[in-house]
Design a protein around this motif. Structure first.
Motif, PDB file in Angstrom:
ATOM      1  N   ARG A 131       1.362  -1.340   0.049  1.00  0.00           N
ATOM      2  CA  ARG A 131      -0.170  -0.462  -0.157  1.00  0.00           C
ATOM      3  C   ARG A 131       1.387   1.290  -0.101  1.00  0.00           C
ATOM      4  O   ARG A 131       1.435   1.596   1.242  1.00  0.00           O
ATOM      5  N   PRO A 132       0.516   1.874  -0.969  1.00  0.00           N
ATOM      6  CA  PRO A 132       1.618   2.990  -0.739  1.00  0.00           C
ATOM      7  C   PRO A 132       0.906   4.710   0.150  1.00  0.00           C
ATOM      8  O   PRO A 132       0.452   3.956   1.085  1.00  0.00           O
ATOM      9  N   ALA A 133       1.971   5.134   0.811  1.00  0.00           N
ATOM     10  CA  ALA A 133       2.023   6.059   1.629  1.00  0.00           C
ATOM     11  C   ALA A 133       0.415   6.749   1.669  1.00  0.00           C
ATOM     12  O   ALA A 133       0.418   6.559   2.784  1.00  0.00           O
ATOM     13  N   ARG A 134       0.253   7.292   1.223  1.00  0.00           N
ATOM     14  CA  ARG A 134      -1.261   8.373   0.653  1.00  0.00           C
ATOM     15  C   ARG A 134      -2.245   6.909   0.965  1.00  0.00           C
ATOM     16  O   ARG A 134      -3.276   7.295   1.550  1.00  0.00           O
ATOM     17  N   LEU A 135      -2.334   6.320   0.562  1.00  0.00           N
ATOM     18  CA  LEU A 135      -2.762   5.751   0.884  1.00  0.00           C
ATOM     19  C   LEU A 135      -3.287   4.640   2.118  1.00  0.00           C
ATOM     20  O   LEU A 135      -4.563   4.860   3.208  1.00  0.00           O
ATOM     21  N   LYS A 182      -2.019   6.734   4.307  1.00  0.00           N
ATOM     22  CA  LYS A 182      -2.496   8.120   5.126  1.00  0.00           C
ATOM     23  C   LYS A 182      -3.722   8.241   5.011  1.00  0.00           C
ATOM     24  O   LYS A 182      -4.882   8.430   6.176  1.00  0.00           O
ATOM     25  N   ALA A 183      -4.350   7.986   4.686  1.00  0.00           N
ATOM     26  CA  ALA A 183      -5.717   7.974   3.640  1.00  0.00           C
ATOM     27  C   ALA A 183      -6.879   7.124   4.551  1.00  0.00           C
ATOM     28  O   ALA A 183      -7.760   7.518   5.038  1.00  0.00           O
ATOM     29  N   ARG A 184      -6.696   5.480   4.988  1.00  0.00           N
ATOM     30  CA  ARG A 184      -6.978   5.469   5.188  1.00  0.00           C
ATOM     31  C   ARG A 184      -6.813   5.401   7.284  1.00  0.00           C
ATOM     32  O   ARG A 184      -7.828   5.030   8.005  1.00  0.00           O
ATOM     33  N   GLN A 185      -5.439   5.585   7.356  1.00  0.00           N
ATOM     34  CA  GLN A 185      -5.940   6.292   9.199  1.00  0.00           C
ATOM     35  C   GLN A 185      -6.612   6.886   8.883  1.00  0.00           C
ATOM     36  O   GLN A 185      -7.197   7.675  10.210  1.00  0.00           O
ATOM     37  N   GLN A 186      -7.163   8.647   8.053  1.00  0.00           N
ATOM     38  CA  GLN A 186      -7.454   9.244   8.465  1.00  0.00           C
ATOM     39  C   GLN A 186      -8.985   9.288   8.419  1.00  0.00           C
ATOM     40  O   GLN A 186      -9.841   9.738   9.170  1.00  0.00           O
ATOM     41  N   PHE A 187      -9.271   7.774   8.146  1.00  0.00           N
ATOM     42  CA  PHE A 187     -11.046   7.999   7.938  1.00  0.00           C
ATOM     43  C   PHE A 187     -11.229   7.400   8.756  1.00  0.00           C
ATOM     44  O   PHE A 187     -12.213   7.481   9.843  1.00  0.00           O
ATOM     45  N   LEU A 230     -12.031   9.189   0.815  1.00  0.00           N
ATOM     46  CA  LEU A 230     -10.786   7.731   0.435  1.00  0.00           C
ATOM     47  C   LEU A 230     -11.253   7.479  -0.518  1.00  0.00           C
ATOM     48  O   LEU A 230     -10.192   6.512  -1.365  1.00  0.00           O
ATOM     49  N   LYS A 231     -12.160   7.067  -0.537  1.00  0.00           N
ATOM     50  CA  LYS A 231     -12.594   6.327  -1.989  1.00  0.00           C
ATOM     51  C   LYS A 231     -12.198   7.232  -3.306  1.00  0.00           C
ATOM     52  O   LYS A 231     -11.453   6.643  -4.464  1.00  0.00           O
ATOM     53  N   LYS A 232     -11.642   8.080  -3.259  1.00  0.00           N
ATOM     54  CA  LYS A 232     -10.983   9.274  -4.452  1.00  0.00           C
ATOM     55  C   LYS A 232      -9.274   8.492  -4.005  1.00  0.00           C
ATOM     56  O   LYS A 232      -8.626   8.342  -5.665  1.00  0.00           O
ATOM     57  N   VAL A 233      -9.307   8.348  -3.633  1.00  0.00           N
ATOM     58  CA  VAL A 233      -7.678   8.316  -2.718  1.00  0.00           C
ATOM     59  C   VAL A 233      -7.340   6.915  -3.244  1.00  0.00           C
ATOM     60  O   VAL A 233      -5.802   7.097  -4.516  1.00  0.00           O
ATOM     61  N   GLY A 235       1.076 -12.591  -1.969  1.00  0.00           N
ATOM     62  CA  GLY A 235       1.094 -11.548  -2.114  1.00  0.00           C
ATOM     63  C   GLY A 235       2.514 -10.251  -1.501  1.00  0.00           C
ATOM     64  O   GLY A 235       2.894 -10.922  -0.353  1.00  0.00           O
ATOM     65  N   PHE A 236       2.318  -8.941  -1.694  1.00  0.00           N
ATOM     66  CA  PHE A 236       3.622  -8.499  -1.252  1.00  0.00           C
ATOM     67  C   PHE A 236       2.546  -7.594   0.001  1.00  0.00           C
ATOM     68  O   PHE A 236       3.888  -7.128   1.019  1.00  0.00           O
ATOM     69  N   ALA A 237       1.312  -8.131  -0.182  1.00  0.00           N
ATOM     70  CA  ALA A 237       0.454  -7.061   1.396  1.00  0.00           C
ATOM     71  C   ALA A 237      -0.102  -8.233   1.528  1.00  0.00           C
ATOM     72  O   ALA A 237      -1.631  -7.926   0.941  1.00  0.00           O
ATOM     73  N   SER A 238      -0.446  -9.230   1.810  1.00  0.00           N
ATOM     74  CA  SER A 238      -1.698  -9.920   2.098  1.00  0.00           C
ATOM     75  C   SER A 238      -2.410  -8.920   3.808  1.00  0.00           C
ATOM     76  O   SER A 238      -4.304  -9.774   3.765  1.00  0.00           O
ATOM     77  N   SER A 239      -2.268  -8.434   4.310  1.00  0.00           N
ATOM     78  CA  SER A 239      -2.883  -7.525   4.906  1.00  0.00           C
ATOM     79  C   SER A 239      -2.332  -6.173   4.134  1.00  0.00           C
ATOM     80  O   SER A 239      -0.986  -6.040   3.761  1.00  0.00           O
ATOM     81  N   GLU A 240      -2.580  -5.095   4.776  1.00  0.00           N
ATOM     82  CA  GLU A 240      -2.835  -3.493   4.643  1.00  0.00           C
ATOM     83  C   GLU A 240      -0.886  -3.276   5.258  1.00  0.00           C
ATOM     84  O   GLU A 240       0.195  -2.260   4.926  1.00  0.00           O
ATOM     85  N   GLU A 241      -0.628  -4.418   6.594  1.00  0.00           N
ATOM     86  CA  GLU A 241       0.566  -3.363   6.849  1.00  0.00           C
ATOM     87  C   GLU A 241       1.573  -3.597   5.761  1.00  0.00           C
ATOM     88  O   GLU A 241       3.202  -3.024   5.828  1.00  0.00           O
ATOM     89  N   GLY A 242       1.850  -5.027   4.877  1.00  0.00           N
ATOM     90  CA  GLY A 242       1.961  -5.201   4.047  1.00  0.00           C
ATOM     91  C   GLY A 242       3.961  -6.349   4.247  1.00  0.00           C
ATOM     92  O   GLY A 242       3.426  -5.666   5.698  1.00  0.00           O
ATOM     93  N   ASN A 243       4.716  -6.306   3.354  1.00  0.00           N
ATOM     94  CA  ASN A 243       5.922  -6.613   4.173  1.00  0.00           C
ATOM     95  C   ASN A 243       6.888  -6.028   4.131  1.00  0.00           C
ATOM     96  O   ASN A 243       6.655  -4.413   3.722  1.00  0.00           O
ATOM     97  N   ILE A 244       7.750  -6.210   4.402  1.00  0.00           N
ATOM     98  CA  ILE A 244       9.404  -5.999   4.473  1.00  0.00           C
ATOM     99  C   ILE A 244       9.984  -5.190   3.588  1.00  0.00           C
ATOM    100  O   ILE A 244      10.978  -6.212   3.383  1.00  0.00           O
TER     101      ILE A 244
END
Length: 384
Positions: free
Chosen positions: A26-30, A32-37, A47-50, A353-362
């Motif tokens: 997940r990109p940093a912008r996404l 951040k948007a999910r946290q703000q939501f 959030l949908k727009k992002v 996958g590279f991010a099976s959860s929104e946290e993502g792999n390292i």
């Protein structure tokens, strides 16, 4: 060492020679948007727009790296599996202790619980698919990833929710039929909207690979008896095959057999030998995406169990870290696998996958794309 063999058949449908499992960092912008939501600082529309903008950008990157079947990176989800479950009728979101990983740590604790009869009508993922279809280029397919019916069955039989499950479906047979029917409602809807490819992400088999299951209350591993192991295998096979039998004709259904993937961690390791029969011999799937990124994942000899009309996607590059694999070593491993399964029906992908959860792999986004570019280079050299 393998060399380019232009006479071999090129897959005209999924899986493709260079492929993916589905999720992307997940990109940093996404994030951040999910946290703000979550903190009521951003509306659902905002959030949908992002999400929309970042998914359009992701599609372009996927196409540029040579993928013929693309996903939305699961950017609208928190998990590879739970968001789908929560979108079904008769399900609610709950908090749990979180499943245990191989090193004793736990994943974020969320789950699903039955509140009434299951249904798959008007699932929100249909709208997500429609958005993808509107933004892909000509000749590109959308691969719709879904958690497997078997994984849903195991979720509804966890000790913390099984009493609620039995209140709605007193017998396991009734539960299995209800799961298959709900899934088939969703699959019919996807097909009606133009879906051609569905991938079941199936980590339900992971504890059977190791022939043991963790007790989430004591953190101890309990060994299965042979009878228990066979019973569990048969019920997982039953719910998957019942669902596949009821799916629309012409819908390609593949399966990714996962050992768990959470922030570069995993739940189980071991050879596929314990589950090869009946999974490889009896599941009515088009292709198996298999994890082979570690020496702990066993050998390729079990591939002999898979019928020659199916496809195998070798997950030889790890999604758990950013170190780029050596091209020659990956090509050698493909050659090794070809001794047990026809090279003409082999493909290549990351192990998960590279991010099976929104946290993502390292790993970084650039490292993620570097692995996909390497996969494209390898498959072009072998198959053209």
């Amino acid at each position: 060492m393998l060399s380019k063999v232009s006479s071999f058949t090129k897959p005209f449908h999924s899986p493709f020679r260079n492929d993916i499992v589905g999720s992307f960092l997940r990109p940093a912008r996404l994030k951040k948007a999910r946290q703000q939501f979550a903190e009521d600082q951003l509306t659902a529309t905002g959030l949908k727009k992002v999400e929309d903008e970042l998914i359009i950008d992701l599609i372009k990157k996927e196409e540029d790296v040579g993928l013929q079947a693309v996903t939305d990176g699961e950017f609208r989800r928190s998990w590879y599996h739970l968001d789908f479950f929560w979108g079904l009728q008769g399900i609610k979101k709950i908090q749990t202790a979180g499943w245990q990983l191989h090193d004793g740590t736990r994943a974020r604790g969320e789950g699903a619980e039955l509140t009434g009869p299951l249904g798959g009508r008007n699932h929100p993922f249909i709208e997500h698919f429609e958005f993808m279809k509107d933004h892909i280029s000509t000749g590109i397919e959308v691969k719709q990833t879904l958690p497997s019916p078997a994984l849903f069955l195991t979720q509804l039989e966890f000790p913390n929710v099984i009493d609620k499950t039995k209140q709605i479906y007193p017998t396991e047979d009734a539960l299995i039929k209800a799961i298959a029917q709900a899934y088939d409602e969703v699959l019919a809807d996807f097909y009606k909207h133009g879906a051609k490819i569905v991938q079941f992400d199936d980590s339900a088999w992971s504890n059977l690979i190791a022939a043991k299951i963790v007790d989430h209350h004591t953190n101890n591993y309990n060994e299965f008896t042979l009878s228990e192991l066979n019973t569990l295998k048969q019920k997982l096979l039953k719910v998957n095959n019942l669902t596949i039998a009821g799916a629309p004709d012409g819908l390609i259904i593949n399966a990714h057999i996962c050992r768990g993937n959470y922030k570069s961690n995993w739940a189980y390791s071991g050879s596929y030998a314990n589950i090869a029969d009946p999974l490889f011999t009896q599941e009515k799937i088009n292709a198996f995406y298999l994890e082979y990124d570690s020496e702990h994942d066993g050998g390729f000899d079990v591939l002999k169990k898979i019928s020659t009309d199916k496809w195998v996607v070798l997950g030889l590059l790890t999604s758990k870290n950013g170190k780029l694999e050596e091209k020659e070593k990956i090509m050698q491993r493909i050659e090794d696998a070809s001794h047990y399964f026809n090279l003409d029906h082999l493909c290549l992908s990351p192990q998960c996958g590279f991010a099976s959860s929104e946290e993502g792999n390292i790993l970084t986004e650039e490292q993620q794309w570097a692995k996909l570019r390497l996969i494209k280079s390898i498959t072009a050299e072998i198959w053209g």
